[in-house]
Design a protein around this motif. Sequence first.
Motif, PDB file in Angstrom:
ATOM      1  N   LEU A 147       3.573   5.369  -6.092  1.00 13.27           N
ATOM      2  CA  LEU A 147       3.403   5.328  -7.541  1.00 13.27           C
ATOM      3  C   LEU A 147       2.289   6.259  -8.014  1.00 13.27           C
ATOM      4  O   LEU A 147       2.445   6.959  -9.015  1.00 13.27           O
ATOM      5  CB  LEU A 147       3.128   3.898  -8.009  1.00 13.27           C
ATOM      6  N   GLU A 148       1.188   6.278  -7.292  1.00 13.91           N
ATOM      7  CA  GLU A 148       0.070   7.143  -7.683  1.00 13.91           C
ATOM      8  C   GLU A 148       0.443   8.619  -7.588  1.00 13.91           C
ATOM      9  O   GLU A 148       0.039   9.416  -8.428  1.00 13.91           O
ATOM     10  CB  GLU A 148      -1.155   6.852  -6.823  1.00 13.91           C
ATOM     11  N   ALA A 149       1.231   8.982  -6.589  1.00 13.75           N
ATOM     12  CA  ALA A 149       1.590  10.381  -6.384  1.00 13.75           C
ATOM     13  C   ALA A 149       2.811  10.809  -7.196  1.00 13.75           C
ATOM     14  O   ALA A 149       2.855  11.922  -7.716  1.00 13.75           O
ATOM     15  CB  ALA A 149       1.850  10.640  -4.897  1.00 13.75           C
ATOM     16  N   ASP A 178       0.823  -1.218   0.000  1.00 15.43           N
ATOM     17  CA  ASP A 178       0.000   0.000   0.000  1.00 15.43           C
ATOM     18  C   ASP A 178       0.857   1.269   0.000  1.00 15.43           C
ATOM     19  O   ASP A 178       0.473   2.279  -0.578  1.00 15.43           O
ATOM     20  CB  ASP A 178      -1.003   0.004   1.158  1.00 15.43           C
ATOM     21  N   PRO A 225       2.457   8.776 -11.709  1.00 17.40           N
ATOM     22  CA  PRO A 225       1.120   8.390 -12.160  1.00 17.40           C
ATOM     23  C   PRO A 225       1.059   7.862 -13.594  1.00 17.40           C
ATOM     24  O   PRO A 225       0.291   6.939 -13.870  1.00 17.40           O
ATOM     25  CB  PRO A 225       0.302   9.673 -12.002  1.00 17.40           C
ATOM     26  N   GLN A 226       1.875   8.384 -14.502  1.00 19.18           N
ATOM     27  CA  GLN A 226       1.824   7.910 -15.879  1.00 19.18           C
ATOM     28  C   GLN A 226       2.323   6.478 -16.012  1.00 19.18           C
ATOM     29  O   GLN A 226       1.899   5.753 -16.908  1.00 19.18           O
ATOM     30  CB  GLN A 226       2.570   8.846 -16.837  1.00 19.18           C
ATOM     31  N   MET A 269       1.790   4.159 -13.726  1.00 17.22           N
ATOM     32  CA  MET A 269       0.742   3.287 -13.185  1.00 17.22           C
ATOM     33  C   MET A 269      -0.196   2.845 -14.297  1.00 17.22           C
ATOM     34  O   MET A 269      -0.865   1.829 -14.179  1.00 17.22           O
ATOM     35  CB  MET A 269      -0.048   4.006 -12.085  1.00 17.22           C
ATOM     36  N   LYS A 270      -0.242   3.609 -15.386  1.00  7.85           N
ATOM     37  CA  LYS A 270      -1.084   3.233 -16.520  1.00  7.85           C
ATOM     38  C   LYS A 270      -0.487   2.039 -17.263  1.00  7.85           C
ATOM     39  O   LYS A 270      -1.204   1.280 -17.898  1.00  7.85           O
ATOM     40  CB  LYS A 270      -1.245   4.412 -17.473  1.00  7.85           C
ATOM     41  N   LYS A 297       1.906   1.665  -3.562  1.00  9.01           N
ATOM     42  CA  LYS A 297       0.781   2.160  -4.356  1.00  9.01           C
ATOM     43  C   LYS A 297       0.644   3.679  -4.201  1.00  9.01           C
ATOM     44  O   LYS A 297       0.494   4.394  -5.200  1.00  9.01           O
ATOM     45  CB  LYS A 297      -0.518   1.472  -3.936  1.00  9.01           C
ATOM     46  N   LYS A 298       0.716   4.174  -2.977  1.00 12.49           N
ATOM     47  CA  LYS A 298       0.632   5.617  -2.744  1.00 12.49           C
ATOM     48  C   LYS A 298       1.767   6.353  -3.445  1.00 12.49           C
ATOM     49  O   LYS A 298       1.556   7.397  -4.060  1.00 12.49           O
ATOM     50  CB  LYS A 298       0.654   5.926  -1.245  1.00 12.49           C
ATOM     51  N   ASN A 311       0.101  -2.178 -13.089  1.00 14.28           N
ATOM     52  CA  ASN A 311      -0.588  -1.911 -11.819  1.00 14.28           C
ATOM     53  C   ASN A 311       0.349  -2.158 -10.645  1.00 14.28           C
ATOM     54  O   ASN A 311       1.452  -2.670 -10.807  1.00 14.28           O
ATOM     55  CB  ASN A 311      -1.888  -2.729 -11.710  1.00 14.28           C
ATOM     56  N   VAL A 312      -0.099  -1.789  -9.468  1.00 18.79           N
ATOM     57  CA  VAL A 312       0.779  -1.875  -8.289  1.00 18.79           C
ATOM     58  C   VAL A 312       1.193  -3.312  -7.993  1.00 18.79           C
ATOM     59  O   VAL A 312       2.323  -3.560  -7.582  1.00 18.79           O
ATOM     60  CB  VAL A 312       0.138  -1.200  -7.058  1.00 18.79           C
TER      61      VAL A 312
END
Length: 89
Positions: free
Chosen positions: A38-40, A32, A43-44, A46-47, A35-36, A50-51
């Motif tokens: 990578l998302e922050a 988790d 972000p590009q 993550m497309k 995930k945070k 996935n995590v």
Amino acid sequence: MLTELESAMNNFIEIFHKYSLEKGNYHALYRDDLKKLLEAEYPQFMKKKNVDTWFKELDINNDNAVNFEEFLALVVKVGIAAHEDSHKE
């Protein structure tokens, strides 16, 4: 005064600790946390994956955590992709 590369390395360390210390661990990102991060921060990318895919790929020693060395593998992979993308234009 730090060089640009020294400053960049310090930024990698600070970013790793920003997310690893959410659970009080200087040495590990858990799923988790990753995930945070990578998302922050990525972000590009993550497309593209996935995590869960990133986590399995990065957790080389299979201890259910991503340590700083494993995190640097992410930095290298993302850096290579970003460099390649910079030459597409």
